[in-house]
Design an enzyme around this catalytic site. Structure first.
Site: not given
Length: 702
Positions: A538, A621, A649
């Protein structure tokens, strides 16, 4: 549709077993301490840790603890992953608050529910496990909690004496919250029944093809997500004796009102029995504004605490037992590294400090003259303790991971440093167990949170103590405060995002802190400056990107998400995210402004980057990484990508977590220590990595 419920708890016990598929986890609660020899920690030890509450303590979530009405017992949900079966085991347990007896397991379960909430106006499944807080009945004879059953979150009622378990709801969509009514004969709960119709409408739209618009979030799913504004919350009252349900009235709704989901919140509130209230309010409209403690008496007269220490990031607030003193938890010291418990009597010009510690306290609730909290530090996993609010001394209630007392961890030293703008940051330097103090060590940087027990950084994928046990130094990096926090006049988060993107000011600030932290680590004499690796998920992945483009320090890197780039940030992440980025100052992708992206883009800088990069990504992702990964492959750079199925995530499957841990250790051992695990099952992996070392690689086909 709301369905009728089983009328009696005892009758429902037999049915509940069929209603819920439950995993068998015999070691969910620890057994008697063994006499195993002390040994170094491994990745498997970390993957098998037991959690009560959120795995990484933020200090801002609701508490996972519940104290019985008589103040004598504690209830909580405990969770543990099992890589061998790829299952997450959970259980509702109770124990005496004085810690004199072991926990008693009342109900078993499987994975925790997945948090669903509002993001950029859409109602989406985030993939993050929810923190579940049990709630005692008013008479203390039962406990209710939310539990994942057959794919939906339901309410389950459990007899506190262990005599029975019964479902309270059998809804077709998730129960989001609930509360007991004062007499204990009914429960009111919140649910978005409207989601069923909204999803059915999306199904019908799909028969003629879904319209690609801002409802589609490609890194979540290609199916459009419903708008949160179209999903009103319904409140239902259920009679526990008869199972009869009706719409809750306004007074009942107020006990379980689901607030609008906000990205950031300030206010915390505590009420005294005499009518006095204590709360916090932001001191300005700035998104990063500190909060200040306020109080009112039973007549509504308000007073603010203007003393130094009464404003800051205040996580919890309570009335002392005498209802004359307000107790509150806040952060203090260098970059808020200390947790402080203050006391203030409204109207007084004196602030008392009950406790000041670098330990992380989480989920604190009040029980008489004590606070029941989770307490942890860099080398100690979370324990449940009771803190005396008069003296600050604590006593142990429960240690869910007693096995860690037999595991050898390395030493930890706090390094403090600043950004080029003077903003405070820190890093925890972890050295191997038994380090001789003379050899130069390879070092892995783990980003970007270093509070509490050092597990695996943000996202928990880079096992800090197991890396140290394998001969690495590890710098666990706590990012500095955002640059925008010191920019006056900001009143909204869109304005903050514009500041972040102004000449990449935020990334430049964080990078300067990172470089200062590495310099501090090297200055200890323990680090080999030519063998440094870096990791991130992230915002941590953004730190990695910027570091690889703007520094030649790093000889290996690993990323769990990827990447900020021309197409990715404007197009591939969907229209909602792309629109937000355009409004914050990103140039249009059609303009191909390579100069703008040059300070951070891996694709723009693919020919310049020489650092080997391991991408371990959730399948949802992967699309966000292809622009950068593809450019690096075309440029013949040493990169490898692993894809983990059915992950979001943050990866949550236990088998995946262990695989990620172990491959990250292998990757850095290969590139920074020139060592390979002799495990025969890994030889194909090492054959690929040896090929990545070839100096004349000319592209993906080589």
């Amino acid at each position: 549709m709301v369905r009728a419920l089983a009328s009696a708890l005892a009758i429902a016990v037999a049915a509940c077993g069929a209603f819920s598929a439950q995993a068998r986890c015999d070691d969910l609660l620890p057994g008697e301490p063994g006499k195993e020899p002390v040994r170094d920690i491994t990745a498997r030890d970390l993957a098998r840790i037991r959690d009560v509450g959120e795995p990484i303590a933020t200090g801002i979530s609701t508490s996972p603890y519940a104290i019985s009405p008589d103040g004598r017992r504690l209830a909580f949900v405990i969770a543990r992953g099992d890589p061998a079966t790829n299952q997450v085991c959970t259980a509702l347990v109770t124990m005496p608050l004085d810690g004199t007896a072991k926990p008693r397991l009342l109900d078993r379960g499987g994975p925790l529910p997945i948090y669903t909430g509002t993001f950029r106006g859409l109602f989406i499944d985030t993939g993050f496990p929810e923190q579940i807080t049990p709630i005692w009945s008013p008479d203390g004879r039962a406990i209710a909690y939310r539990k994942l059953i057959d794919g939906k979150v339901q309410i389950v009622r459990v007899a506190a004496d262990g005599s029975g378990v019964a479902p309270v709801t059998r809804q077709d969509t998730d129960v989001e919250d609930f509360a007991w009514l004062p007499r204990g004969d009914a429960i009111v709960y919140a649910i978005r029944s409207s989601r069923i119709a909204a999803e059915a409408a999306i199904d019908r739209e799909g028969e003629a093809g879904w319209l690609y618009d801002a409802r589609v979030v490609p890194n979540i799913r290609w199916r459009p997500n419903p708008w949160a504004r179209d999903l009103p919350v319904s409140y239902v009252r259920v009679d526990l004796a008869t199972g009869a349900e009706r719409a809750a009235n306004s007074e009942e709704q107020a006990r379980v009102l689901v607030p609008p989901v906000a990205d950031y919140a300030h206010d915390v509130i505590a009420s005294a029995q005499g009518g006095a209230k204590a709360w916090t309010e932001p001191v300005s409209r700035h998104p990063y504004a500190e909060s200040r403690v306020w109080a009112s008496d039973g007549k509504g007269r308000k007073i603010a605490c203007v003393l130094a220490g009464c404003s800051g990031r205040i996580a919890r607030i309570f009335w002392a037992k005498d209802e004359k003193t307000i107790l509150f938890l806040t952060r203090s010291g260098w970059r808020g590294e200390e947790t402080v418990l203050h006391g203030w009597r409204p109207g007084s010009d004196r602030l008392t400090t009950v406790l000041r510690t670098r330990d992380t306290l989480s989920g604190c609730i009040q029980g008489g003259g004590e606070l029941v909290c989770g307490r942890e530090n860099a080398t100690m996993p979370r324990r449940i303790v009771a803190i005396d609010v008069a003296t600050g001394r604590d006593r142990l209630i429960y240690d869910p991971n007693p096995e860690f007392a037999r595991l050898r961890l390395g030493s930890v030293e706090r390094l403090r440093f600043t950004t080029d703008r003077g903003l405070e940051a820190w890093g925890d330097l972890v050295l191997p167990p038994g380090y001789d103090g003379t050899s130069k060590l390879p070092m892995v940087v783990v980003t970007y949170n270093s509070r509490g027990f050092l597990r695996g950084g943000t996202g928990d994928e880079y096992p800090i103590h197991p890396l140290a046990a394998k001969g690495f130094a590890v710098l666990s990096f706590e990012r500095p405060q955002a640059v925008a926090a010191s920019v006056p006049g900001l009143t909204s988060w869109p304005e903050v995002l514009k500041e972040w993107q102004r000449d990449w000011s935020e990334q430049r600030s964080v990078h300067s802190a990172l470089m200062a932290g590495i310099d501090k680590a090297i200055a200890t004499g323990a680090i080999d400056p030519d063998r440094i690796g870096i990791t991130g998920l992230s915002d941590g992945a953004t730190i990695v990107e910027f570091a690889l483009v703007n520094s030649k320090r790093f000889k290996a890197a690993a990323m769990s998400t990827c990447c900020d780039d021309r197409l990715t940030s404007l197009v591939l992440g969907g229209e909602a995210w792309g629109g937000e980025n355009r409004r914050s100052g990103y140039p249009l992708s059609v303009d191909d402004d390579r100069e703008y992206w040059k300070p951070i883009s891996l694709s723009v800088n693919a020919r310049r980057i020489t650092t080997p990069i391991l991408f371990q990504l959730a399948d949802r992702e992967v699309g966000l990484a292809l622009e950068s990964y593809g450019a690096l492959r075309e440029a013949g750079k040493p990169v490898e990508m692993r894809i983990y199925p059915d992950e979001y995530h943050n990866k949550v499957q236990p088998r995946h977590r262990l695989a990620v841990y172990e491959r990250n250790i292998d990757w850095f051992a290969f590139w920074l220590r020139n060592t390979e695990d002799p495990d025969p099952g890994k030889q194909e992996q090492y054959a690929r990595w040896r090929m990545l070392r070839e100096p004349e690689r000319k592209g993906a086909g080589q």
